[in-house]
Design a protein around this motif. Structure first.
Motif, short mmCIF file in Angstrom:
data_model
loop_
_atom_site.label_atom_id
_atom_site.label_comp_id
_atom_site.label_asym_id
_atom_site.label_seq_id
_atom_site.Cartn_x
_atom_site.Cartn_y
_atom_site.Cartn_z
N GLN A 260 24.99 -48.38 135.11
CA GLN A 260 24.76 -47.17 135.45
C GLN A 260 25.97 -46.36 135.98
O GLN A 260 25.82 -45.00 135.97
N ASN A 261 27.05 -46.73 136.29
CA ASN A 261 28.00 -46.15 136.70
C ASN A 261 29.67 -46.65 136.24
O ASN A 261 30.28 -47.56 136.75
N PRO A 262 29.86 -46.29 134.61
CA PRO A 262 30.95 -47.16 134.20
C PRO A 262 32.19 -46.79 135.08
O PRO A 262 33.12 -47.58 134.76
N LYS A 263 32.28 -45.71 135.90
CA LYS A 263 33.58 -45.54 136.45
C LYS A 263 33.93 -46.76 137.57
O LYS A 263 35.01 -47.08 137.89
N ALA A 264 32.67 -47.29 137.87
CA ALA A 264 32.92 -48.66 138.91
C ALA A 264 33.65 -49.64 138.29
O ALA A 264 34.69 -50.09 138.92
N ARG A 265 33.52 -49.93 136.86
CA ARG A 265 33.94 -50.76 136.42
C ARG A 265 35.49 -50.66 136.05
O ARG A 265 36.45 -51.55 136.12
N THR A 266 35.75 -49.34 135.82
CA THR A 266 37.19 -49.11 135.80
C THR A 266 37.88 -49.12 137.00
O THR A 266 39.12 -49.51 136.89
N LEU A 267 37.29 -48.63 137.96
CA LEU A 267 37.97 -48.90 139.41
C LEU A 267 38.35 -50.29 139.61
O LEU A 267 39.41 -50.57 140.24
N VAL A 268 37.38 -51.09 139.33
CA VAL A 268 37.66 -52.52 139.63
C VAL A 268 38.77 -53.09 138.83
O VAL A 268 39.63 -53.99 139.32
N GLU A 269 38.97 -52.37 137.62
CA GLU A 269 40.09 -53.15 136.79
C GLU A 269 41.39 -52.31 137.20
O GLU A 269 42.35 -52.94 137.02
N TRP A 270 41.43 -50.87 137.74
CA TRP A 270 42.43 -50.25 138.06
C TRP A 270 43.13 -50.96 139.35
O TRP A 270 44.25 -50.77 139.60
N SER A 271 42.14 -51.18 140.53
CA SER A 271 42.60 -51.52 141.98
C SER A 271 42.96 -52.70 141.83
O SER A 271 42.77 -53.83 140.96
N PRO A 272 43.99 -52.99 142.76
CA PRO A 272 44.21 -54.58 143.04
C PRO A 272 43.23 -55.52 143.45
O PRO A 272 43.11 -56.57 143.05
N PHE A 273 42.59 -54.96 144.45
CA PHE A 273 41.43 -55.38 144.77
C PHE A 273 40.11 -54.58 145.52
O PHE A 273 40.88 -53.26 145.79
N VAL A 274 38.91 -54.61 145.36
CA VAL A 274 38.07 -53.72 146.03
C VAL A 274 37.27 -54.10 147.00
O VAL A 274 37.23 -55.35 147.24
N VAL A 275 36.58 -53.38 147.93
CA VAL A 275 35.86 -53.75 148.69
C VAL A 275 34.24 -53.41 148.24
O VAL A 275 33.84 -52.35 147.55
N ILE A 276 33.52 -54.35 148.21
CA ILE A 276 32.08 -54.25 147.44
C ILE A 276 31.14 -53.80 148.52
O ILE A 276 30.99 -54.60 149.59
N VAL A 277 30.32 -52.99 148.33
CA VAL A 277 29.50 -52.25 149.35
C VAL A 277 27.88 -52.77 148.59
O VAL A 277 27.78 -52.53 147.65
N ASP A 278 27.17 -53.38 149.58
CA ASP A 278 25.86 -53.75 149.11
C ASP A 278 24.92 -53.85 150.31
O ASP A 278 24.99 -54.97 150.89
N ASP A 279 24.23 -52.71 150.83
CA ASP A 279 23.66 -52.49 152.16
C ASP A 279 22.19 -52.21 151.88
O ASP A 279 21.63 -52.03 152.81
N GLY A 280 21.85 -52.40 150.72
CA GLY A 280 20.21 -52.29 150.39
C GLY A 280 19.91 -50.79 150.15
O GLY A 280 18.79 -50.62 149.45
#
Length: 292
Positions: free
Chosen positions: A247-267
């Protein structure tokens, strides 16, 4: 670095050349060579206008900033100088080569990094030891500019030696910043599985961002004051991100681009953000979707 700093780099590089015996046309060609060479890798910003797949984050500062492209950009500028300014010789290619190399290399020192080794590697090379806007660089170049004016006005001498000192001082500053940042990173290496640096706008101050077992910790300080925790973030490592990526392809790119990410899943939201840019409870590099 930001566009203003890159432009100033080009002007400072122009200043290093003794132009006493150069014609007005040659001076114009040299100015064009150093300033355009200091800016041309950032032409990749135009790719955002046809980006329909959320890949701009990888395209910007990607292959356009790679070592492979340095001689290509230089050849393009040298050809333009030959066609427009009617100037031949290797001088224009060599100066272009140096200007582009400085642009690409200086960008590796801040948290954004570059695709320095593309296409051999898509990983971003980032040291994180120099902020995007470094006031020390500006102050050194401003001091050099005024000193050069005085030398030229009072003593009627070419000020090119002053600008060479300017470059020496900037290299010393970059080396000092990098040495301090690497020392802090080494000091904390046993605390984390992954860790990166983000330089502060205050010289000598850094944020060490580390990740271990789904917990991301931000510590800020200097080698003189030590590090103090400023934030601790939980990353939901078990979350399924496929729906986010769809739904948000930019998120995949950000994961690839960043050394590591914080995943937010709060409901209510599912997303990822780069913790290096975490300020006042949020990161401006944050891609998410709302969960119904």
């Amino acid at each position: 670095m930001d566009s203003i700093t890159h432009t100033l780099f080009g002007l400072a590089l122009y200043g290093t050349v003794n132009k006493t015996d150069m014609s007005r046309r040659q001076k114009a060609a040299l100015l064009f060579t150093t300033v355009v060479g200091s800016q041309i890798p950032d032409m990749d910003v135009i790719s955002q206008f046809w980006d329909t797949t959320g890949r701009y984050q990888m395209w910007h500062r990607g292959i356009s900033h790679s070592l492979l492209m340095v001689p290509v950009w230089a050849a393009f500028i040298a050809l333009f100088v030959r066609l427009v300014f009617k100037e031949k010789g290797w001088r224009w290619f060599n100066m272009s080569l140096l200007a582009v190399f400085i642009h690409d290399t200086s960008d590796t020192f801040n948290a954004w990094g570059t695709g320095y080794f593309e296409p051999l590697s898509s990983a971003r090379l980032t040291l994180g030891t120099i902020p995007i806007v470094d006031v020390v660089f500006w102050m050194i170049m401003l001091g050099g500019y005024w000193t050069a004016r005085i030398i030229k006005k009072r003593y009627h001498r070419s000020p090119h030696q002053i600008y060479r000192i300017v470059w020496a001082l900037m290299i010393v500053h970059a080396a000092a910043q990098t040495g301090q940042g690497m020392a802090l990173l080494h000091e904390t290496k046993d605390q984390y599985d992954q860790s990166v640096l983000a330089a502060d706008f205050i010289p000598g101050v850094f944020t060490v961002v580390g990740k271990k077992d789904g917990i991301v910790t931000l510590q800020k300080g200097s080698i003189w004051t030590g590090l103090a925790p400023i934030a601790e973030l939980e990353s939901k490592e078990d979350s399924d991100l496929e729906v986010l990526f769809e739904q948000n392809p930019k998120a995949r790119t950000l994961v690839e681009w960043s050394p590591f990410v914080v995943i937010v899943d709060d409901g209510t939201k599912l997303g990822v953000f780069d913790p290096r840019f975490y300020r006042k409870g949020a990161s401006f590099l944050y891609e998410y979707i709302d969960i119904n």
